[in-house]
Design an enzyme around this catalytic site. Structure first.
Site, PDB file in Angstrom:
ATOM      1  N   GLY A  14       0.826  -1.197   0.000  1.00 21.41           N
ATOM      2  CA  GLY A  14       0.000   0.000   0.000  1.00 21.41           C
ATOM      3  C   GLY A  14       0.858   1.244   0.000  1.00 21.41           C
ATOM      4  CB  SER A  15       1.340   3.989  -1.505  1.00 17.76           C
ATOM      5  OG  SER A  15       2.067   5.197  -1.558  1.00 17.76           O
ATOM      6  N   GLY A  16       0.458   5.863   0.873  1.00 20.37           N
ATOM      7  CA  GLY A  16      -0.375   6.985   1.242  1.00 20.37           C
ATOM      8  C   GLY A  16      -1.268   6.756   2.442  1.00 20.37           C
ATOM      9  CB  SER A  17      -1.834   6.791   5.425  1.00 18.69           C
ATOM     10  OG  SER A  17      -0.588   7.279   5.859  1.00 18.69           O
TER      11      SER A  17
ATOM     12  N   GLY B  79      -5.780   2.448   4.231  1.00 20.61           N
ATOM     13  CA  GLY B  79      -6.098   1.254   4.998  1.00 20.61           C
ATOM     14  C   GLY B  79      -5.345   1.113   6.304  1.00 20.61           C
TER      15      GLY B  79
ATOM     16  NE  ARG C 276       6.503   5.971  -2.199  1.00 18.80           N
ATOM     17  CZ  ARG C 276       6.340   6.837  -1.210  1.00 18.80           C
ATOM     18  NH1 ARG C 276       6.996   7.984  -1.246  1.00 18.80           N
ATOM     19  NH2 ARG C 276       5.550   6.577  -0.175  1.00 18.80           N
TER      20      ARG C 276
END
Length: 414
Positions: free
Chosen positions: A155-158, A160, A283
């Site tokens: 995942g990414s961006g918090s 979940g 990244r």
């Protein structure tokens, strides 16, 4: 001969557009390879060359590269989106071009595998367990906490990510995550969830390039149970001893994971005065951190990343020792966006504010933020001292907040 830089998809906010602009400035023709180029408004606005392909399949991206050889030379392959870093690395490796190790970045993106690697290398991490059922999640929550943090392994961006106060809540949230078969990009998800100890101390990130530390960032996070990043300060105003500890643990983590090519973004929390690595992202940082680094320190991380992909040396960092801060506009509850022009003018009038933006137009709904997609705007400020930069960003945010109209009855916008 024309030199092409393939950009495998893009992030939807932040640096995606800048990757293409920097490539052009460095003498390459940027080509966005995307399943749906229309997802990115800047493609049309900038007249960016693009190709349609299944970007989850490296072979499809290699087919695009083969077509471009009729016109010139593919000089580099990269991505500004964490989701597609492994694909870009795989394609670059197949073409003999610069890039990170595909296997290493793939393993790094799986938060469970990353934790196991860091723990084995002696890098401090929170207690953790990778679970595949509700029952396992509840047992892990009781063993590691409670409370515990429950999150997807990919995942990414918090997205979940949630703080769960007890075993039953952890099991319920894990069940919800395990029921999801694909992420917001349509990519398949494994039936695994990470349960980890909740660290209560201050949060930071360390931005590295290769194995060199560029800066330490102080992070601000919104109200629990969610972990929405609401601001960043560059560089973090911390004592030298803490700065050195944060930098050291980040470099140890990067090396343990076999990274060390290009940019990495390492998130760290303190617990009992000790730095623990929450996760390493192979990244550039999101949240407009590269903009803050450029304003405060004169180091252009986007340009450096693009130059590295093209096999060119990173541009030298300017000798600047300023400070920059960003604050994101979020809503405390349901509402709508109102008078944007007045709010933007007010924010931009604050001394020290370098940029202010709203991501919604008048009449659009707003809701309490649960992940980065619910952020409504931002204010960026720069100054010669950390306190002045922070204060300018916060003063600008207070003026930008006048664009929000809150509703007392949640049912009006839910």
């Amino acid at each position: 001969m024309t030199a092409f830089l393939l950009l495998v998809e893009s992030n939807t906010t932040g640096t995606g557009r800048e990757f293409a602009r920097q490539a052009a400035d460095l003498g390459a023709v940027p080509v966005l390879v995307a399943a749906d180029p229309g997802r990115y408004p800047y493609v049309r606005e900038d007249g960016l060359r693009h190709a349609v392909a299944d970007t989850t399949d490296p072979r499809a991206v290699l087919d695009v590269a083969a077509e471009l050889r009729h016109e010139g030379e593919v000089r580099g392959v990269t991505s500004s989106s964490e989701y597609y870093v492994p694909v870009a690395a795989t394609v670059a490796r197949a073409l003999g071009l610069p890039g990170p190790d595909p296997q290493r970045v793939t393993s790094c993106r799986h938060k469970g595998e990353q934790r196991r690697t860091l723990h084995a290398a002696g890098v401090p991490v929170p207690g953790f367990a990778v679970v595949t059922t509700e029952a396992e999640a509840e047992e892990a929550a009781l063993r590691l906490g409670p409370p515990v943090v429950v999150k997807p392994v990919l995942g990414s961006g918090s997205l979940g990510v949630r703080l769960c106060p007890d075993g039953r809540t952890a099991a319920k949230h894990a069940a919800d995550l395990l029921s999801r078969t694909a992420n917001e990009r349509g990519m398949s998800l494994p039936r695994e969830v990470l349960v980890e100890s909740y660290l209560t101390g201050r949060e930071f990130s360390v931005e590295t390039f290769g194995t060199d530390v560029v800066t330490v960032v102080a992070k601000h996070v919104g109200p629990l149970p969610d972990f929405v990043e609401t601001g960043h300060d560059v560089p973090a105003a911390v004592p030298d001893g803490l700065h050195d500890e944060l930098a050291d643990v980040a470099v140890r983590a990067v090396r343990a994971l076999g990274l060390g090519w290009g940019a990495a973004h390492t998130e760290i929390r303190l617990e009992d005065g000790r730095a623990h690595v929450v996760e390493v992202n192979p990244r550039l940082a999101g949240g407009r951190i590269p903009d803050l680094v450029r304003l405060a320190l004169g180091t252009d991380l986007v340009r450096a990343q693009v130059a590295a992909a093209l096999g060119e040396p990173a541009p030298p960092a300017a000798a600047r020792h300023g400070h920059a801060a960003i604050r994101f506009l979020t809503a405390d509850g349901p509402g709508t966006v109102g008078a944007t022009d007045e709010a933007l003018a007010g924010a931009r009038a604050v001394t020290g504010v370098a940029d202010a933006a709203l991501y919604r137009t008048p009449g659009e709904p707003a809701r309490r933020a649960t992940d980065f997609r619910d952020r409504l705007g931002h204010v960026i400020a720069a100054a010669d001292g950390p306190g002045r930069a922070r204060q300018a960003a916060e003063d600008g945010l207070a003026r930008l907040r006048t664009a929000l109209q809150h509703h007392e009855n949640p049912g009006e916008t839910e």
